[in-house]
Design an enzyme around this catalytic site. Structure first.
Site, PDB file in Angstrom:
ATOM      1  N   ASP A   1      54.860  79.277  17.796  1.00 44.57           N
ATOM      2  CA  ASP A   1      54.321  78.049  17.797  1.00 44.57           C
ATOM      3  C   ASP A   1      52.959  78.289  16.910  1.00 44.57           C
ATOM      4  O   ASP A   1      52.345  79.210  16.951  1.00 44.57           O
ATOM      5  CB  ASP A   1      53.802  77.380  19.233  1.00 44.57           C
ATOM      6  CG  ASP A   1      53.521  75.812  18.975  1.00 44.57           C
ATOM      7  OD1 ASP A   1      53.835  75.263  17.901  1.00 44.57           O
ATOM      8  OD2 ASP A   1      53.226  75.429  20.242  1.00 44.57           O
TER       9      ASP A   1
ATOM     10  N   HIS B   1      55.341  77.340   7.980  1.00 43.12           N
ATOM     11  CA  HIS B   1      56.638  77.661   8.371  1.00 43.12           C
ATOM     12  C   HIS B   1      57.206  78.879   7.533  1.00 43.12           C
ATOM     13  O   HIS B   1      57.772  79.939   7.802  1.00 43.12           O
ATOM     14  CB  HIS B   1      57.625  76.355   7.979  1.00 43.12           C
ATOM     15  CG  HIS B   1      57.290  75.484   8.976  1.00 43.12           C
ATOM     16  ND1 HIS B   1      56.768  75.557  10.230  1.00 43.12           N
ATOM     17  CD2 HIS B   1      57.034  73.830   8.708  1.00 43.12           C
ATOM     18  CE1 HIS B   1      56.713  74.358  10.864  1.00 43.12           C
ATOM     19  NE2 HIS B   1      56.814  73.443   9.882  1.00 43.12           N
TER      20      HIS B   1
ATOM     21  N   LEU C   1      70.695  95.006  18.376  1.00 43.65           N
ATOM     22  CA  LEU C   1      69.913  93.944  18.799  1.00 43.65           C
ATOM     23  C   LEU C   1      70.891  92.505  18.766  1.00 43.65           C
ATOM     24  O   LEU C   1      71.232  92.206  17.664  1.00 43.65           O
ATOM     25  CB  LEU C   1      68.466  93.843  17.978  1.00 43.65           C
ATOM     26  CG  LEU C   1      67.856  92.279  18.366  1.00 43.65           C
ATOM     27  CD1 LEU C   1      66.906  92.994  19.586  1.00 43.65           C
ATOM     28  CD2 LEU C   1      66.852  92.309  17.072  1.00 43.65           C
TER      29      LEU C   1
END
Ligand code: IPE
Ligand code: IPE
Ligand code: MG
Length: 260
Positions: free
Chosen positions: A36, A53, A147
């Site tokens: 955020d 972003h 991962l």
């Protein structure tokens, strides 16, 4: 230190000091992040929100790489909530475009590093071209063992629970008296993943914003004021160091020897 970290962490750097404080055998299996503060990061610099972003996607790359090098097994990133559709059309379109570009560009990196991509959320409502890319990269990486990168896209925690209930009600053969937490969780989008051990939220907000409501029942929560585009390996390592100082009691008392 893990061999994997040697060429990644500069000796004597702040990151190096943090790694030295870590017990590499006791890292969380699953880290989840509410990324955020992209908009506020941009605003502070008098840039359009979109720029936040864009730079935020660099943080995504670095955090994925750091987790992989530390051999953390699961990383879940909250990238787009069901509620994020309320934003201006142009911003929403840019978020999806950035994701599509990321998938087109990073697919080789995911393959090379043995990462497995998984998506959770209401996939059907994601723009078609993005959905195609997601399906392609999921398929391409499905047998990878290093991962597991879980992207929460068009995701809502309450929605996920309602969906689970709907699917359970469709089970003709289920004896409802046998339904317990364990069985219920197998109907969630996250059925194949362990619950997050550590939940990180950036930008200083103290809320969960409809993220993994069921799964974070006992997650350790770590919040930083840092905006997502500034969140890099240093902040992640700090979160891990702090996580290891916590005592996870799961309702029990500690130390266990104190049981009479
Ligand atoms: C996080 O940053 C990105 C998404 C929610 C997609 P924000 O865009 O929410 O940034 P702020 O909270 O407005 O600063
Ligand atoms: C949460 O951030 C959603 C994502 C990180 C994708 P928001 O910025 O949407 O959350 P609120 O609106 O501040 O609660
Ligand atoms: Mg926000």
């Amino acid at each position: 230190m893990f061999k994997d970290l040697e060429d990644f962490i500069k000796p004597g750097s702040e990151e190096d000091l943090l790694v030295k404080q870590l017990d590499l055998s006791r890292l969380p299996r699953h880290v989840a992040i509410i990324m955020d503060g992209n908009g506020r990061w941009a605003k502070k610099r008098k840039l359009p929100r979109i720029e936040g972003h864009r730079v935020g996607s660099k943080s995504v790359r670095e955090v994925i790489e750091t987790c992989a090098r530390l051999r953390i097994e699961f990383l879940t990133l909250y990238a787009f909530s069901k509620e994020n559709w309320k934003r201006p059309k142009k911003e929403v379109a840019t978020l999806w475009r950035l994701l599509e570009e990321y998938l087109k560009k990073e697919d080789k990196v995911l393959v090379k590093n043995q990462f497995r991509l998984k998506v959770i959320g209401e996939i059907g409502d994601i723009p078609l071209s993005v959905r195609k890319e997601l399906v392609r990269v999921e398929e391409l990486t499905k047998n990878n063992k290093r991962l597991t990168l879980v992207l929460a896209l068009n995701y809502g925690g309450r929605d996920e629970i309602v969906d689970a209930v709907k699917n359970i009600l469709k089970e003709k053969d289920m004896d409802i008296n046998t339904l317990d937490e364990d069985k219920f969780s197998r109907y969630l989008y996250t059925a194949q993943f362990p619950d997050p051990d550590l939940l990180i939220r950036t930008s200083g907000e103290f809320r969960v914003s409809n993220f993994l409501l069921w799964q974070i029942a006992y997650s350790e929560i770590w919040i930083t004021e840092v905006f997502w585009p500034d969140f890099r390996k240093k902040q992640l390592l700090q979160a891990l160091v702090d996580y290891q100082k916590r005592e996870r009691r799961f309702g029990d008392i500690h130390p266990p020897e104190d049981h009479a």
